[in-house]
Design an enzyme around this catalytic site. Structure first.
Site, PDB file in Angstrom:
ATOM      1  N   ASP A  40       0.778  -1.305  -0.125  1.00 32.95           N
ATOM      2  CA  ASP A  40      -0.067  -0.053   0.168  1.00 32.95           C
ATOM      3  C   ASP A  40       0.739   1.240  -0.190  1.00 32.95           C
ATOM      4  O   ASP A  40       2.038   1.410   0.774  1.00 32.95           O
ATOM      5  CB  ASP A  40      -0.915  -0.135   1.208  1.00 32.95           C
ATOM      6  CG  ASP A  40      -1.970   1.037   1.361  1.00 32.95           C
ATOM      7  OD1 ASP A  40      -1.867   2.105   0.710  1.00 32.95           O
ATOM      8  OD2 ASP A  40      -2.924   1.053   1.868  1.00 32.95           O
ATOM      9  N   LEU A  41       0.675   2.248  -0.866  1.00 32.12           N
ATOM     10  CA  LEU A  41       1.441   3.409  -0.928  1.00 32.12           C
ATOM     11  C   LEU A  41       1.294   4.225   0.498  1.00 32.12           C
ATOM     12  O   LEU A  41       2.388   4.882   0.620  1.00 32.12           O
ATOM     13  CB  LEU A  41       1.082   4.408  -2.139  1.00 32.12           C
ATOM     14  CG  LEU A  41       1.152   4.014  -3.329  1.00 32.12           C
ATOM     15  CD1 LEU A  41       1.015   4.783  -4.596  1.00 32.12           C
ATOM     16  CD2 LEU A  41       2.744   3.247  -3.696  1.00 32.12           C
ATOM     17  N   SER A  64       0.706  14.257 -14.252  1.00 29.56           N
ATOM     18  CA  SER A  64      -0.702  14.473 -14.823  1.00 29.56           C
ATOM     19  C   SER A  64      -0.574  15.860 -15.423  1.00 29.56           C
ATOM     20  O   SER A  64       0.189  16.912 -15.050  1.00 29.56           O
ATOM     21  CB  SER A  64      -1.500  14.618 -13.593  1.00 29.56           C
ATOM     22  OG  SER A  64      -3.042  15.093 -13.817  1.00 29.56           O
ATOM     23  N   GLU A  71      -3.008  17.846 -14.729  1.00 27.80           N
ATOM     24  CA  GLU A  71      -3.507  18.590 -13.774  1.00 27.80           C
ATOM     25  C   GLU A  71      -2.503  19.839 -13.364  1.00 27.80           C
ATOM     26  O   GLU A  71      -2.727  20.847 -12.875  1.00 27.80           O
ATOM     27  CB  GLU A  71      -4.019  17.947 -12.578  1.00 27.80           C
ATOM     28  CG  GLU A  71      -5.215  17.235 -12.760  1.00 27.80           C
ATOM     29  CD  GLU A  71      -6.556  17.919 -13.131  1.00 27.80           C
ATOM     30  OE1 GLU A  71      -6.518  19.289 -12.426  1.00 27.80           O
ATOM     31  OE2 GLU A  71      -7.321  17.585 -13.895  1.00 27.80           O
ATOM     32  N   TYR A 127      -4.263  17.310  -5.474  1.00 24.74           N
ATOM     33  CA  TYR A 127      -3.935  16.296  -6.377  1.00 24.74           C
ATOM     34  C   TYR A 127      -2.756  16.827  -7.169  1.00 24.74           C
ATOM     35  O   TYR A 127      -1.482  16.431  -7.284  1.00 24.74           O
ATOM     36  CB  TYR A 127      -4.825  15.877  -7.267  1.00 24.74           C
ATOM     37  CG  TYR A 127      -4.292  14.840  -8.368  1.00 24.74           C
ATOM     38  CD1 TYR A 127      -4.364  13.383  -8.072  1.00 24.74           C
ATOM     39  CD2 TYR A 127      -4.327  15.251  -9.557  1.00 24.74           C
ATOM     40  CE1 TYR A 127      -3.801  12.531  -9.045  1.00 24.74           C
ATOM     41  CE2 TYR A 127      -3.717  14.526 -10.685  1.00 24.74           C
ATOM     42  CZ  TYR A 127      -3.474  13.308 -10.493  1.00 24.74           C
ATOM     43  OH  TYR A 127      -3.168  12.432 -11.493  1.00 24.74           O
TER      44      TYR A 127
END
Length: 316
Positions: free
Chosen positions: A51-52, A118, A120, A143
């Site tokens: 899991d990160l 990304s 973004e 994000y």
């Protein structure tokens, strides 16, 4: 035999990349969070539990496989979740990148590391966005902030300070039949397929004139692989280089299924976003020139592929 570690292997990018690498003769390891849907993960993949958000599990996974290449594709990707849980988003999309890269370099100083970044991160522009386009450091998007910071501090930082082979792929929107239904294009193809089969009556949606640069995930993972085959690490914009509207997607599906737009679509204020003055479109000149890469699946073919898959799944 090269060994590759893929985080996010249960997602669309990770599963397509795993198929590509296996076909090229790699031994593939995939980090999978407990409880994840692994239906798209090829059987030949060595699945590692991790899991990160659990840094010890990241370090253990890296020590177990000692990878030649690492593709960090996992993370918080849903913007609604990012805004609701900014601290978790920072830990997973920023802190874990540094942990994973450091652990990878510790077991193999010659490791090649790809970070999935990304579109973004860029300031919206009336011009196509390339690798040098301004970053949107004034954004309130958790994000984007985490992705930009990881690019700067870990990817560029490790290259400049330690000569590491680390690079970022600035990924624009990409879809596939394996995309979750929460994504707008998947929502369109899935809902209209349901309407065709008599399982739904209407598609309720927001701004149909919103534009995006959409491509096929299967194409984009090939670009990521090519990025790690260069003599020296470089960052790349990976995109289709073309804009399409939500309306375009609906019309393609409606025509394909013999449905009438006005009878099946309901625009709801609940999902409405204003039309962006400068929707983001990628400039893939560098990827075309240096990687010899360009998309093979156009927008219409992508939509048709997704609809056919939805019809098969729903009918089955």
């Amino acid at each position: 035999m090269k060994k590759a570690l893929i985080t996010g292997i249960a997602g669309q990018d990770g599963s397509y990349l795993a198929e590509l690498l296996l076909a090229k003769g790699y031994e593939v390891f995939g980090l999978v969070k407990q409880g994840s849907d692994v239906r798209y993960v090829p059987k030949a993949v060595n699945i590692l539990s991790g899991d990160l958000a659990d840094f010890d599990s990241l370090k253990a996974a890296v020590k177990q496989c000692v990878p030649d290449e690492v593709y960090n594709l996992a993370g918080v990707t849903d913007l609604k979740t990012a805004y609701a849980e900014p601290e978790m988003t920072w830990k997973i999309n920023y802190e874990s990148v540094g942990v994973l890269l450091e652990a990878s370099l510790a077991v193999n100083p010659r490791v090649r590391f790809l970070q999935a970044s990304s579109s973004e991160i860029f300031v919206p522009s009336s011009f196509p966005l390339n690798e040098d386009s301004p970053r949107d450091w004034d954004t309130k998007n958790p994000y984007a902030i985490a992705k930009m910071s990881a690019d700067r501090d870990f990817i560029v930082g490790s290259r400049d300070k330690h000569g590491a082979y680390a690079c970022s792929a600035f990924l624009f929107n990409h879809e596939s039949p394996r995309r979750p239904e929460a994504a707008i294009i998947k929502k369109i193809t899935r809902t209209l397929a349901k309407i065709k089969l008599g399982l739904a009556s209407r598609l309720t949606i927001g701004n149909v004139d919103a534009s995006r640069d959409w491509g096929f995930a299967g194409d984009y993972v090939e670009a990521m692989w090519k990025m790690l085959q260069l003599d020296a690490p470089q960052d790349f914009v990976i995109a289709s280089g073309k804009l399409h509207t939500v309306r375009d997607a609906i019309m393609i599906v409606a025509k394909m299924l013999g449905l009438e737009f006005d009878k099946i679509v309901e625009v709801s204020p609940e999902f409405y976003r204003p039309t962006e003055p400068n929707p983001k479109v990628g400039d893939i000149t560098k990827a075309e020139k240096i990687l010899g890469w360009k998309p093979t699946v156009d927008f219409r073919s992508l939509i048709e592929m997704m609809v056919k898959s939805d019809l098969v799944e729903l009918a089955g």
